[in-house]
Design a protein around this motif. Structure first.
Motif, short mmCIF file in Angstrom:
data_model
loop_
_atom_site.label_atom_id
_atom_site.label_comp_id
_atom_site.label_asym_id
_atom_site.label_seq_id
_atom_site.Cartn_x
_atom_site.Cartn_y
_atom_site.Cartn_z
N ASP A 129 0.88 -1.04 -0.09
CA ASP A 129 -0.48 0.15 0.39
C ASP A 129 0.83 0.92 0.56
OD1 ASP A 129 -1.83 2.40 0.97
OD2 ASP A 129 -2.93 0.71 1.47
N GLU A 130 0.51 1.92 -0.71
CA GLU A 130 1.76 3.30 -0.97
C GLU A 130 1.83 4.44 0.54
OE1 GLU A 130 -0.14 7.00 -3.52
OE2 GLU A 130 -2.48 6.54 -2.69
N LEU A 131 0.89 3.83 1.65
CA LEU A 131 0.52 5.08 2.37
C LEU A 131 0.78 4.22 4.07
CD1 LEU A 131 -2.27 7.17 2.21
CD2 LEU A 131 -0.03 7.69 1.78
N ASN A 132 1.61 2.38 3.36
CA ASN A 132 2.64 2.11 4.69
C ASN A 132 3.50 3.08 5.29
OD1 ASN A 132 0.43 -0.12 4.31
ND2 ASN A 132 2.07 -1.54 2.62
N HIS A 133 3.68 1.98 6.30
CA HIS A 133 4.97 3.13 7.16
C HIS A 133 6.14 2.47 6.59
CE1 HIS A 133 7.21 3.38 10.78
NE2 HIS A 133 7.01 4.59 11.37
N ALA A 134 6.79 3.95 7.15
CA ALA A 134 8.66 4.31 7.03
C ALA A 134 9.25 2.49 7.28
CB ALA A 134 9.03 5.19 7.28
N SER A 135 8.81 2.20 7.93
CA SER A 135 10.15 0.98 8.76
C SER A 135 9.55 -0.21 7.53
CB SER A 135 9.41 0.22 9.60
OG SER A 135 8.24 0.03 9.80
N ILE A 136 8.47 -0.72 6.79
CA ILE A 136 7.64 -1.16 5.34
C ILE A 136 8.86 -1.23 4.52
CG2 ILE A 136 5.93 -2.10 3.82
CD1 ILE A 136 4.31 -2.10 6.01
N ILE A 137 8.68 0.46 4.03
CA ILE A 137 9.12 0.95 2.45
C ILE A 137 11.13 0.46 3.21
CG2 ILE A 137 10.11 2.99 1.59
CD1 ILE A 137 6.55 4.16 2.89
N GLY A 327 -3.82 21.82 5.84
CA GLY A 327 -2.76 21.38 4.57
C GLY A 327 -0.96 22.51 4.46
N ASN A 328 -0.92 23.83 4.59
CA ASN A 328 0.30 23.93 4.54
C ASN A 328 1.32 23.77 5.62
OD1 ASN A 328 2.10 26.53 4.77
ND2 ASN A 328 1.77 26.50 2.79
N PRO A 329 2.19 23.13 5.04
CA PRO A 329 2.96 23.24 6.28
C PRO A 329 3.75 24.21 7.25
CG PRO A 329 4.26 22.56 5.01
CD PRO A 329 3.31 22.82 4.01
N ALA A 330 3.64 25.37 6.87
CA ALA A 330 4.10 26.58 7.78
C ALA A 330 3.23 26.67 9.12
CB ALA A 330 4.60 27.37 6.64
N ALA A 331 2.13 26.90 7.49
CA ALA A 331 0.27 27.06 8.62
C ALA A 331 0.39 25.62 9.75
CB ALA A 331 -0.46 26.93 7.56
N THR A 353 6.34 13.48 5.58
CA THR A 353 5.82 12.19 6.57
C THR A 353 4.71 12.10 5.95
OG1 THR A 353 7.13 12.35 9.10
CG2 THR A 353 5.08 11.30 8.55
N VAL A 354 3.57 13.20 5.48
CA VAL A 354 2.90 13.25 4.58
C VAL A 354 2.69 14.19 3.33
CG1 VAL A 354 1.29 13.04 6.88
CG2 VAL A 354 1.59 15.51 6.34
N ALA A 355 2.09 14.07 2.14
CA ALA A 355 1.74 15.49 1.22
C ALA A 355 2.33 16.49 1.16
CB ALA A 355 1.04 15.57 0.91
N MET A 356 2.76 16.90 1.00
CA MET A 356 3.57 19.04 1.01
C MET A 356 2.13 19.62 1.16
SD MET A 356 5.47 20.71 1.54
CE MET A 356 7.08 20.34 0.19
N ASP A 357 1.21 18.46 0.87
CA ASP A 357 -0.36 19.60 1.29
C ASP A 357 -1.22 19.44 2.00
OD1 ASP A 357 -0.89 18.21 -0.40
OD2 ASP A 357 -2.80 19.25 -1.87
N GLY A 359 -0.67 18.58 5.73
CA GLY A 359 -0.36 18.72 6.88
C GLY A 359 -1.23 19.29 7.63
N ARG A 360 -1.03 18.32 8.63
CA ARG A 360 -1.80 17.77 10.16
C ARG A 360 -1.68 18.16 11.55
NH1 ARG A 360 -2.63 12.88 8.04
NH2 ARG A 360 -2.77 13.27 5.96
N VAL A 361 -1.96 18.58 12.05
CA VAL A 361 -1.52 17.96 13.66
C VAL A 361 -2.80 16.81 13.94
CG1 VAL A 361 -2.49 18.65 15.80
CG2 VAL A 361 -1.61 21.01 14.41
N ARG A 362 -1.55 15.95 13.94
CA ARG A 362 -2.52 14.75 15.22
C ARG A 362 -2.48 14.00 16.01
NH1 ARG A 362 1.31 8.78 14.34
NH2 ARG A 362 1.59 9.66 15.86
N LEU A 363 -3.76 14.51 16.43
CA LEU A 363 -4.18 13.84 17.78
C LEU A 363 -4.11 12.34 18.41
CD1 LEU A 363 -6.65 16.61 17.99
CD2 LEU A 363 -4.71 17.18 19.39
N ILE A 364 -4.13 11.95 19.03
CA ILE A 364 -4.18 10.90 19.69
C ILE A 364 -4.85 10.68 20.92
CG2 ILE A 364 -3.08 8.43 19.92
CD1 ILE A 364 -1.34 9.12 18.33
N ILE A 365 -6.43 9.82 21.05
CA ILE A 365 -7.41 9.79 22.30
C ILE A 365 -6.64 8.72 22.28
CG2 ILE A 365 -9.64 9.77 23.34
CD1 ILE A 365 -8.22 12.71 21.38
#
Length: 391
Positions: A129-137, A327-331, A353-357, A359-365
């Motif tokens: 899968d194209e979004l597999n973890h870096a360790s798989i890649i 979205g935007n990395p700086a934002a 880590t994710v596509a250039m457009d 960008g996200r804040v990843r919350l983990i509950i």
């Protein structure tokens, strides 16, 4: 004279792009509320899904193991580094996962590297899968196998890749069980059906499904009731389990092979006995505490529903991993900084880590978050989200 000017230039470009991020140094141990530069902040980026890092059974097990075995194991597993506690852990894990055997590695990353780097050769093909973890890649890069990628969870394209691969000795389909950046779940039943139709091996990395999906947190294979149909399961001991390490769950034949061939297993000193003991204690806690995963999912559903009502874009999230897409990395990094100023640590995730457009804040509950914690976070997220025109 040799120099590293090119490295400095790359770092400067990261700063220009707003993607440079120094390490965050904490003044307290992993917990729901942590101390950063003398100030308590709500932790919303930890992989400590079930709060086991501070469970009294794990602490007690670690102390007793140090008193019994000492601080370290003294060697690699194949020389003098396999202590009774390591063998006990692997037996308990195999029983928990419902497989013939397990083999513990030093981390989830080295588990994928060790397995993929040793079981595939030039006569084989790996379909990923194209979004597999870096360790798989990176594990795939260590092989001489042919490589094919399919679009994220695109079953039609996966089938096409399998059709194209009939001439190879071994066809291996590898997927994350839960995808770490988006929090969505792999369509494992359909993947297994396709693999069986085309005589392929199924390999699932359950790093973010371990302790989260399935009965008592047994993972995605149990979640979908696919026991006996997933050939290789990879789990982590570093996230919901609360310690550190990774493991393969599968056949005794595969375990025996990896002991002799997996380089990350052969050439790394084994887990300290205290770590193995903590992992063993954690598995036993999971088997006797179903309320932990129940609370984790109750918190997750509550939090995600509130975010959706506010109007946040949480992508394809189905699990306790809930990204807020900026979205935007700086934002993205500015949004993360603004949340920290409000008392919430939520790390920004940007390219590569994710596509250039994307960008996200990843919350983990987590199961450790109280209702008051979640409401505090939701209030601050709504406030800052309006400032950034995200809602």
């Amino acid at each position: 004279m040799a120099n590293f000017d090119h490295l400095s230039a790359e770092l400067d470009q990261l700063r220009v792009d707003g993607r440079y991020r120094p390490l965050t140094v904490w003044d307290s141990g992993s917990d729901t509320w942590m101390v950063l530069n003398g100030r308590k902040v709500l932790q919303m980026s930890s992989n400590n899904y079930l709060g086991l890092t501070n469970h009294p059974d794990l602490k007690k097990a670690a102390i007793e193991a140090i008193e019994t075995y000492g601080a370290g194991s003294g060697s690699v597993r194949t020389i003098t580094g396999t202590l009774r506690i390591h063998d006990d852990l692997e037996r308990e894990l195999a029983s928990f996962k419902g497989t013939e055997a397990t083999l513990v590695f030093q981390s989830g990353f080295t588990t994928n590297q060790g397995i993929l780097g040793s079981i595939l050769g030039s006569d084989d093909v790996v379909i990923s899968d194209e979004l597999n973890h870096a360790s798989i890649i990176d594990g795939i890069r260590l092989t001489k196998a042919n490589r094919k990628i399919y679009a994220h969870k695109d079953l039609d394209q996966l089938e096409q890749r399998l059709k194209e691969s009939g001439s190879f000795r071994t066809r291996l389909v590898v997927t994350d069980g839960v995808f770490s950046m988006d929090g969505d779940i792999a369509p494992l039943p359909q993947i297994v059906e396709l693999a069986e139709r085309y005589d392929a091996i199924v390999y699932v990395d359950d790093a973010h499904a371990s302790g989260v999906l399935g009965r008592f947190g047994k993972g995605s294979t149990d979640h979908f009731n696919l026991h006996g149909r997933v050939h290789i399961q990879v789990g982590t001991l570093s996230k919901a389990i609360g310690a550190v390490g990774g493991y393969m769950a599968g056949s005794q034949l595969l375990k025996d092979y990896l002991i002799h061939k997996a380089r990350s297993f052969l050439f790394s000193t084994s887990q300290p006995p205290s770590v193995a003991a903590m992992c063993l204690a954690a598995i036993r806690v999971l088997k006797n505490s179903p309320e932990l995963t129940e609370r984790l999912w109750s918190n997750t559903h509550y939090f995600r529903e509130k975010l959706h009502k506010f109007g946040f874009d949480t992508g394809q999230s189905e699990t306790p991993i809930i990204p807020i897409i900026v979205g935007n990395p700086a934002a993205t990094m500015l949004f993360s900084d603004a949340l920290l100023a409000e008392g919430i640590f939520a790390q920004g995730i940007v390219y590569p880590t994710v596509a250039m457009d994307k960008g996200r804040v990843r919350l983990i509950i987590t199961a450790s978050h109280t209702q008051e914690d979640l409401d505090f976070a939701l209030d601050r997220l709504q406030h800052v989200g309006k400032q950034f025109s995200l809602i």
